[in-house]
Write an enzyme that holds these catalytic residues in place. Structure first.
Site, mmCIF file in Angstrom:
data_model
loop_
_atom_site.group_PDB
_atom_site.id
_atom_site.type_symbol
_atom_site.label_atom_id
_atom_site.label_comp_id
_atom_site.label_asym_id
_atom_site.label_seq_id
_atom_site.Cartn_x
_atom_site.Cartn_y
_atom_site.Cartn_z
ATOM 1 C CG ASP A 49 8.741 35.568 67.917
ATOM 2 O OD1 ASP A 49 8.476 34.437 67.506
ATOM 3 O OD2 ASP A 49 9.134 35.811 69.072
HETATM 4 C C1 GLC Z 1 12.634 37.477 71.053
HETATM 5 C C2 GLC Z 1 12.041 36.132 71.315
HETATM 6 C C3 GLC Z 1 12.686 35.078 70.456
HETATM 7 C C4 GLC Z 1 12.708 35.504 69.025
HETATM 8 C C5 GLC Z 1 13.348 36.861 68.861
HETATM 9 C C6 GLC Z 1 13.287 37.378 67.455
HETATM 10 O O1 GLC Z 1 13.916 37.567 71.589
HETATM 11 O O2 GLC Z 1 12.170 35.762 72.665
HETATM 12 O O3 GLC Z 1 11.979 33.880 70.568
HETATM 13 O O4 GLC Z 1 13.412 34.540 68.291
HETATM 14 O O5 GLC Z 1 12.676 37.766 69.695
HETATM 15 O O6 GLC Z 1 12.009 37.734 67.075
HETATM 16 C C1 GLC Z 2 9.620 38.784 69.951
HETATM 17 C C2 GLC Z 2 9.953 40.091 69.367
HETATM 18 C C3 GLC Z 2 8.947 41.123 69.690
HETATM 19 C C4 GLC Z 2 7.544 40.634 69.450
HETATM 20 C C5 GLC Z 2 7.311 39.335 70.152
HETATM 21 C C6 GLC Z 2 5.977 38.786 69.876
HETATM 22 O O1 GLC Z 2 9.882 38.802 71.313
HETATM 23 O O2 GLC Z 2 11.231 40.539 69.745
HETATM 24 O O3 GLC Z 2 9.216 42.266 68.927
HETATM 25 O O4 GLC Z 2 6.626 41.575 69.858
HETATM 26 O O5 GLC Z 2 8.275 38.420 69.741
HETATM 27 O O6 GLC Z 2 5.745 37.578 70.553
#
Ligand code: GLC
Ligand code: GLC
Length: 816
Positions: free
Chosen positions: A488
């Site tokens: 993300d």
């Molecule tokens: C969080 C989110 C997941 C994403 C991951 C890496 O665990 O829930 O959707 O793939 O972060 O950013």
């Molecule tokens: C995922 C990531 C986090 C970020 C979020 C945004 O969960 O782990 O770092 O802030 O996505 O949606």
């Protein structure tokens, strides 16, 4: 080395032996619609389906002391006036013999103070929308004890976001009704709400309170309510301000006498046109809810509901049970990881100690992957989840990033255009069909974007998911990343300069240049899965075309995605490479190594092995594999959120647990069992139990992140519970290391065991039959399975075709 408890494997409980754990160590109550978070000191909150819009009780994230808000219990000794909380919080007075047993779907907290023993069992009965607290108080003194027991909750005014922001309205809307000793929380019930909450007690109460400040006294907190201090409830009725529910029960206990008191916190809905009794009045119609309250006021009903809950969990976990030479494997596989997978199934990323329940609904990507960890336990509910997710898919094949659990409609609230999203649905659907053999799901009509009339078979949705990627290829023939892919925080089109702006919702620059090698690998994987589904449906041309697209994608990865010693990560908005030895920072990233090798890329030319060596070498730490190296030390406008994190945290070089099992799986694929198992074991929560003072999160569940080697707090975990790590670790250990893998034509038995093992045993239920598997292997060997007998027949290969329903099948495998 400090531990704060121990595993009780027999009971499938984690027993916490001191209340001041480094962080609140939580558990979940509920498994269908009604849920609660409960910490080891009974903190947490309760909600119905949606942790934002149907919140029953308040909880204060970010507060000091930690874990503020919860299930308040007080005992007051009439002789001395002393009072305490038997769960330690909120009074935090000295307790002897404190213990908290977090079990599967329940928590028990016990302690002793001045000769008074208390034990409280908290759980949600199956099929009910209520939480039970069953408190047993025992007098171990030589004399009679006169005690007052108070149970209390603070209501949230339903919408948890509004509740903590809209004071000008909320301080005037709070309402309750107290009828026959039950407190009903009826805020907004007079107008558009048809639901209410209630707090009831099994015993005759000597008093109650519903107005917070009357109960607490001015300027006082939950650690010392005046009503408790004085042993005298005010019988207050809330009008606005902060409605609560508190009951006071008098107990007179002879030496060694015990009493059981049950408190019930429940949720109920009435039909919108039948809310009042008599009609036209403003009195809540309680006719539907009274029998439920009556039932659980009875000790036997509570006891048998608890038995049913325990049986249900035993049944779910029975689907896979293993006995291996490693206790950390056994305890995680046999209880805690599947248990965690059920939590991620129910709640996606919405409500935990780190997810406030306000921001996130059911994630498209998250739930699709979580399914890998629960499909074998609750196949019917997995089916429903797949169809719900698919119904939010867009006609382009793209996806909303999440849907709202009450309406099941997709929304853009936490961003959109994550180009990996749709492909996960293909992997989820294929995992479901492999587990269940239920091909009919592929013909199930499913709308796009919940638009009535737009239905297509699920299979078409999956084809469109692949089409979505193919419609969005960049200059190197690799998939465009869009807002981000699985990571993300890799926001190559965001260019955010505004403090506080969300990287997920800021308008993106549409350059058509930024590409993801990760999505390329994911596409290669999904295309093969889809091809197998096409074969099953008797559509060989469609299978062939998916495989041809896969080949083209693999060729693009070979040509533009390989850096010399590992797979590259991406190309940025300007076409610059990300994840290359040519970069100063962020040279090597874990995700493309995992996904490309799992997709079979590089298995024929040595690149897979090379990439995994690089991972071990560059990303390995005693606490797991970090996500990238070196982490970014400065903010990069062109990379987005990833570089907003300090080095070593989260995606910027933290040990991002979700990705570690990808590497473990990949290592089994290239036949490297010891390294695969090492990757698995290093982040296994139980194996880290002895580091509890460093790790700090619960030792019975995975945390999303463990601070990486660049962080001053290397080894410290955060964001426990709601993480895809649970599902992927369960897949890595059961399907790839132990090698018991559902496939379309049966159960494949393909172990890849650590050299130090001499084998293992497992029981696996699969499509209605039970398989009893015993594998033996000489210690020291890292070989793969050599010979196998099924029943008394030697078989060729290692796929056992599905046995008839109810059959009991013995499988013996011998590894040379
Ligand atoms: C969080 C989110 C997941 C994403 C991951 C890496 O665990 O829930 O959707 O793939 O972060 O950013
Ligand atoms: C995922 C990531 C986090 C970020 C979020 C945004 O969960 O782990 O770092 O802030 O996505 O949606």
């Amino acid at each position: 080395m400090t531990r704060f408890g121990r595993f009780d494997d027999e009971a499938r409980e984690y027993v916490i032996t001191r209340p001041d754990t480094p962080l609140p160590w939580i558990n979940y109550l509920g498994s269908e619609g009604f849920f609660g978070i409960i910490s080891n000191t009974a903190g947490g909150y309760t909600f119905f389906r949606d942790a934002r819009l149907r919140r029953l009780t308040r909880y204060r994230y970010n507060a000091a002391p930690a874990d503020t808000g919860g299930r308040f219990l007080y005992l007051r000794d009439a002789a001395t006036g002393a009072f305490w909380s038997p769960s330690w919080q909120p009074v935090r007075a000295g307790l002897e013999d404190y213990r908290c047993r977090h079990g599967l779907g329940y928590t028990m907290i016990g302690s002793r103070t001045a000769g008074i023993e208390t034990e409280t069992l908290y759980f949600v009965p199956l099929g009910e929308s209520l939480e039970i607290w069953r408190t047993t108080v025992t007098n171990r003194r030589a004399d009679t004890a006169r005690l007052s027991l108070f149970g209390a909750v603070e209501f949230c005014l339903w919408d948890a976001w509004d509740d903590q922001t809209n004071y000008q309205r909320n301080l005037s809307t709070g309402e309750v009704q107290v009828l026959d000793g039950v407190v009903y929380h009826t805020t907004e019930y007079r107008e558009r709400r048809s639901h209410f909450a209630y707090f009831a007690c099994s015993e005759e109460v000597s008093g109650f309170d519903t107005q917070r400040e009357e109960f607490l006294g001015p300027y006082r907190g939950w650690d010392g309510p005046l009503a408790v201090e004085e042993g005298r409830s005010r019988n207050s009725i809330a009008h606005g301000w902060a409605p609560i529910a508190s009951h006071q029960v008098e107990l007179e206990l002879a030496p060694n006498e015990s009493r059981e008191v049950v408190f019930l916190l429940g949720y109920a809905e009435n039909p919108p046109d039948a809310k009042f009794d008599p009609p036209g009045s403003t009195t809540l119609d309680r006719r539907a809810v009274l029998p439920v309250i009556e039932r659980y006021r009875q000790a036997e009903e509570v006891a048998s509901a608890f038995e049913r809950l325990r049986d249900r969990w035993a049944e779910l976990l029975d689907v896979v049970q293993v006995t291996t030479p490693n206790e950390h494997v056994d305890r995680m596989v046999n209880a805690w990881t599947p248990y965690q997978c059920m939590a991620t199934f129910n709640l996606s990323r919405s409500a935990s100690s780190f997810d406030t329940g306000i921001g996130r609904g059911i994630g498209f990507r998250d739930s699709s992957q979580d399914l890998l960890g629960f499909v074998h336990m609750v196949p019917e509910r997995a089916r429903e989840r797949i169809l719900d997710l698919a119904a939010t898919q867009l006609p382009t094949g793209g996806a909303y990033h999440q849907y709202q659990p009450l309406t099941k409609r997709g929304n853009d609230a936490i961003g959109s255009g994550f180009n990996d999203d749709p492909l996960w649905l293909v992997l989820a659907a294929s995992a479901y069909v492999k587990e269940t053999g239920d091909r009919a799901i592929l013909d199930e009509p499913v709308p796009y974007d919940n638009e009535w009339g737009s239905e297509d078979p699920l299979y078409e949705h999956l084809r469109r998911a692949l089409g979505y990627t193919l419609d969005r290829l960049g200059p190197h023939g690799l998939p465009l990343i869009g807002r981000a892919d699985w990571n993300d925080c890799l926001n190559l089109n965001a260019f955010s300069e505004e403090p506080g702006e969300s990287f997920q919702t800021v308008p993106n620059r549409e350059g058509g240049v930024a590409e993801s090698v990760f999505i390329a690998g994911q596409f290669a994987m999904a295309a093969e899965e889809l091809a197998q589904l096409s074969d099953l449906l008797g559509k060989p041309e469609e299978a062939a075309s998916a495989r041809a697209e896969r080949e083209r994608m693999v060729a693009a990865v070979r040509e533009h995605g390989w850096d010399g010693a590992w797979f590259r990560r991406a190309y940025d908005h300007m076409g610059g490479v990300v994840g290359s030895a040519d970069n100063d920072e962020g040279q090597i990233w874990i995700e493309p190594q995992g996904i490309c090798v799992m997709a079979g890329i590089g298995s024929d030319d040595g690149r897979a092995a090379r990439a995994l060596d690089s991972v071990a070498d560059r990303l390995g730490t005693p606490h797991g594999l970090v996500l990238l190296d070196p982490p970014y030390s400065r903010y990069h406008l062109e990379l987005g959120e990833i570089s907003s994190y300090p080095p070593g945290y989260k995606e910027n070089g933290g040990v991002f647990s979700h990705t570690n099992p990808w590497i473990a799986v990949a290592d089994t694929m290239i036949g490297n069992p010891d390294r695969a198992f090492g990757h698995y074991l290093r982040i296994n929560p139980s194996a880290r139990e002895e580091l509890s003072d460093v790790h700090r999160c619960e030792p019975y569940v995975y945390a999303q992140m463990i601070a990486g080697k660049a962080a001053p707090t290397h080894g410290e975990a955060k964001n426990s519970w709601l993480t895809g790590s649970a599902a992927w670790n369960l897949v890595a250990i059961t399907q790839w290391i132990l090698g018991i893998r559902p496939e379309h034509d049966g159960l494949r038995i393909d172990p890849c065991l650590p050299s130090g093992w001499d084998g293992f045993r497992a029981v696996r239920r699969f499509r209605g039959a039970t398989y009893r598997i015993a594998i033996t292997k000489p210690v020291g060997s890292t070989g793969r399975i050599m010979s196998m007998t099924v029943g008394d027949r030697r078989v060729d290969g290692n796929v056992v075709p599905p046995a008839p329903e109810g059959a009991d099948v013995t499988i013996d495998g011998t590894i040379a």
